[in-house]
Write a protein that holds these residues in place. Structure first.
Motif, mmCIF file in Angstrom:
data_model
loop_
_atom_site.group_PDB
_atom_site.id
_atom_site.type_symbol
_atom_site.label_atom_id
_atom_site.label_comp_id
_atom_site.label_asym_id
_atom_site.label_seq_id
_atom_site.Cartn_x
_atom_site.Cartn_y
_atom_site.Cartn_z
ATOM 1 N N SER A 22 0.826 -1.200 0.084
ATOM 2 C CA SER A 22 0.248 0.079 -0.025
ATOM 3 C C SER A 22 0.743 1.320 0.106
ATOM 4 O O SER A 22 2.026 1.307 0.447
ATOM 5 C CB SER A 22 -0.824 -0.032 1.226
ATOM 6 N N THR A 23 0.310 2.349 -0.577
ATOM 7 C CA THR A 23 0.781 3.610 -0.356
ATOM 8 C C THR A 23 1.328 4.085 0.949
ATOM 9 O O THR A 23 2.456 4.542 1.151
ATOM 10 C CB THR A 23 0.079 4.659 -0.951
ATOM 11 N N LYS A 24 0.510 3.894 1.785
ATOM 12 C CA LYS A 24 0.591 3.991 3.267
ATOM 13 C C LYS A 24 1.931 3.347 3.798
ATOM 14 O O LYS A 24 2.887 3.775 4.576
ATOM 15 C CB LYS A 24 -0.659 3.675 3.947
ATOM 16 N N LYS A 25 1.974 2.032 3.451
ATOM 17 C CA LYS A 25 3.066 1.106 3.750
ATOM 18 C C LYS A 25 4.254 1.861 3.212
ATOM 19 O O LYS A 25 5.552 1.695 3.962
ATOM 20 C CB LYS A 25 2.843 -0.313 3.380
ATOM 21 N N ARG A 26 4.457 2.211 2.036
ATOM 22 C CA ARG A 26 5.668 2.635 1.297
ATOM 23 C C ARG A 26 6.067 3.912 1.879
ATOM 24 O O ARG A 26 7.049 4.153 2.192
ATOM 25 C CB ARG A 26 5.302 2.646 -0.044
ATOM 26 N N LYS A 27 5.197 4.696 2.288
ATOM 27 C CA LYS A 27 5.446 6.125 3.016
ATOM 28 C C LYS A 27 5.878 5.797 4.302
ATOM 29 O O LYS A 27 6.858 6.699 4.777
ATOM 30 C CB LYS A 27 4.201 6.826 2.958
ATOM 31 N N THR A 28 5.608 4.768 5.031
ATOM 32 C CA THR A 28 6.063 4.687 6.330
ATOM 33 C C THR A 28 7.433 4.122 6.280
ATOM 34 O O THR A 28 8.338 4.535 6.836
ATOM 35 C CB THR A 28 5.087 3.573 7.018
ATOM 36 N N ILE A 29 7.806 3.225 5.442
ATOM 37 C CA ILE A 29 9.066 2.598 5.125
ATOM 38 C C ILE A 29 10.012 3.764 4.782
ATOM 39 O O ILE A 29 10.940 3.796 5.185
ATOM 40 C CB ILE A 29 8.822 1.462 3.971
ATOM 41 N N GLN A 30 9.560 4.581 3.746
ATOM 42 C CA GLN A 30 10.547 5.726 3.351
ATOM 43 C C GLN A 30 10.784 6.654 4.602
ATOM 44 O O GLN A 30 11.836 7.127 4.576
ATOM 45 C CB GLN A 30 9.666 6.398 2.337
ATOM 46 N N MET A 31 9.845 7.035 5.336
ATOM 47 C CA MET A 31 9.883 7.608 6.499
ATOM 48 C C MET A 31 10.908 7.150 7.475
ATOM 49 O O MET A 31 11.925 7.757 8.075
ATOM 50 C CB MET A 31 8.671 8.024 7.463
ATOM 51 N N VAL A 32 11.030 5.847 7.842
ATOM 52 C CA VAL A 32 12.015 5.208 8.591
ATOM 53 C C VAL A 32 13.152 5.128 7.951
ATOM 54 O O VAL A 32 14.241 5.282 8.628
ATOM 55 C CB VAL A 32 11.503 3.726 9.030
ATOM 56 N N ILE A 33 13.336 4.918 6.600
ATOM 57 C CA ILE A 33 14.702 5.282 5.982
ATOM 58 C C ILE A 33 15.301 6.406 6.117
ATOM 59 O O ILE A 33 16.479 6.610 6.405
ATOM 60 C CB ILE A 33 14.579 4.846 4.476
ATOM 61 N N GLU A 34 14.270 7.609 6.066
ATOM 62 C CA GLU A 34 14.848 8.890 6.037
ATOM 63 C C GLU A 34 15.200 9.148 7.582
ATOM 64 O O GLU A 34 16.414 9.827 7.727
ATOM 65 C CB GLU A 34 13.689 9.752 5.471
ATOM 66 N N MET A 35 14.430 8.591 8.546
ATOM 67 C CA MET A 35 14.972 8.895 9.907
ATOM 68 C C MET A 35 16.314 8.160 10.310
ATOM 69 O O MET A 35 17.160 8.754 10.905
ATOM 70 C CB MET A 35 13.878 8.180 10.919
ATOM 71 N N ARG A 36 16.560 6.998 9.664
ATOM 72 C CA ARG A 36 17.815 6.220 9.799
ATOM 73 C C ARG A 36 19.065 7.171 9.247
ATOM 74 O O ARG A 36 20.162 7.313 9.672
ATOM 75 C CB ARG A 36 17.793 4.839 9.369
ATOM 76 N N MET A 37 18.559 7.777 7.991
ATOM 77 C CA MET A 37 19.778 8.496 7.304
ATOM 78 C C MET A 37 20.033 9.733 8.130
ATOM 79 O O MET A 37 21.077 10.217 8.242
ATOM 80 C CB MET A 37 19.214 9.033 6.042
ATOM 81 N N MET A 38 18.909 10.335 8.666
ATOM 82 C CA MET A 38 19.153 11.613 9.756
ATOM 83 C C MET A 38 19.939 11.044 10.990
ATOM 84 O O MET A 38 20.747 11.801 11.416
ATOM 85 C CB MET A 38 17.601 12.145 10.024
ATOM 86 N N GLY A 39 19.776 9.984 11.483
ATOM 87 C CA GLY A 39 20.810 9.506 12.466
ATOM 88 C C GLY A 39 22.067 9.351 12.169
ATOM 89 O O GLY A 39 23.017 9.626 12.761
ATOM 90 N N ARG A 40 22.174 8.677 10.892
ATOM 91 C CA ARG A 40 23.596 8.512 10.395
ATOM 92 C C ARG A 40 24.349 10.016 10.095
ATOM 93 O O ARG A 40 25.564 9.997 10.517
ATOM 94 C CB ARG A 40 23.729 7.806 9.161
#
Length: 119
Positions: A37-55
């Motif tokens: 789902s679009t919602k699932k993809r957006k959630t995954i993208q958000m987590v990926i972006e959060m991890r990038m911010m952490g890096r």
């Protein structure tokens, strides 16, 4: 009290999950199929972006720490996390895991404390 064996086993299992979850998030279509789902993809993208911010936070803090000559300010939680993980021989990805954990715990604590005043 709590059996120490349980704590050790839970710790091992959490580490396994921390290894598996980022790998699954890298390719949502492979993990969830074409119908993700679009919602699932957006959630995954958000987590990926959060991890990038952490890096990025870890990278910037490491550069800042180079001039500290081993003297860590007592009020710098990120510097303490980096130093502790370095001492344990852990990677920067594990520092990012710790950052995510701290944010999740703090968010949950603030909600729990807030609920004490509401109910």
């Amino acid at each position: 009290g709590i059996n120490a064996e349980y704590g050790e086993e839970i710790g091992k299992r959490v580490n396994i999950l921390l290894d598996i979850i980022p790998a699954q998030l890298a390719n949502p279509t492979k993990t969830f199929g074409e119908m993700a789902s679009t919602k699932k993809r957006k959630t995954i993208q958000m987590v990926i972006e959060m991890r990038m911010m952490g890096r990025n936070m870890v990278h910037e803090k490491r550069k800042e720490m180079e001039g500290w000559d081993g003297q860590i300010p007592t009020d710098d939680l990120l510097a303490w996390l980096i130093t502790a993980n370095d001492g344990a021989g852990l990677s920067d990805e594990e520092v990012v895991d710790d950052i995510m954990t701290v944010y999740l715990v703090m968010d949950n604590m603030s909600k729990q404390i807030g609920s004490l005043f509401i109910y």
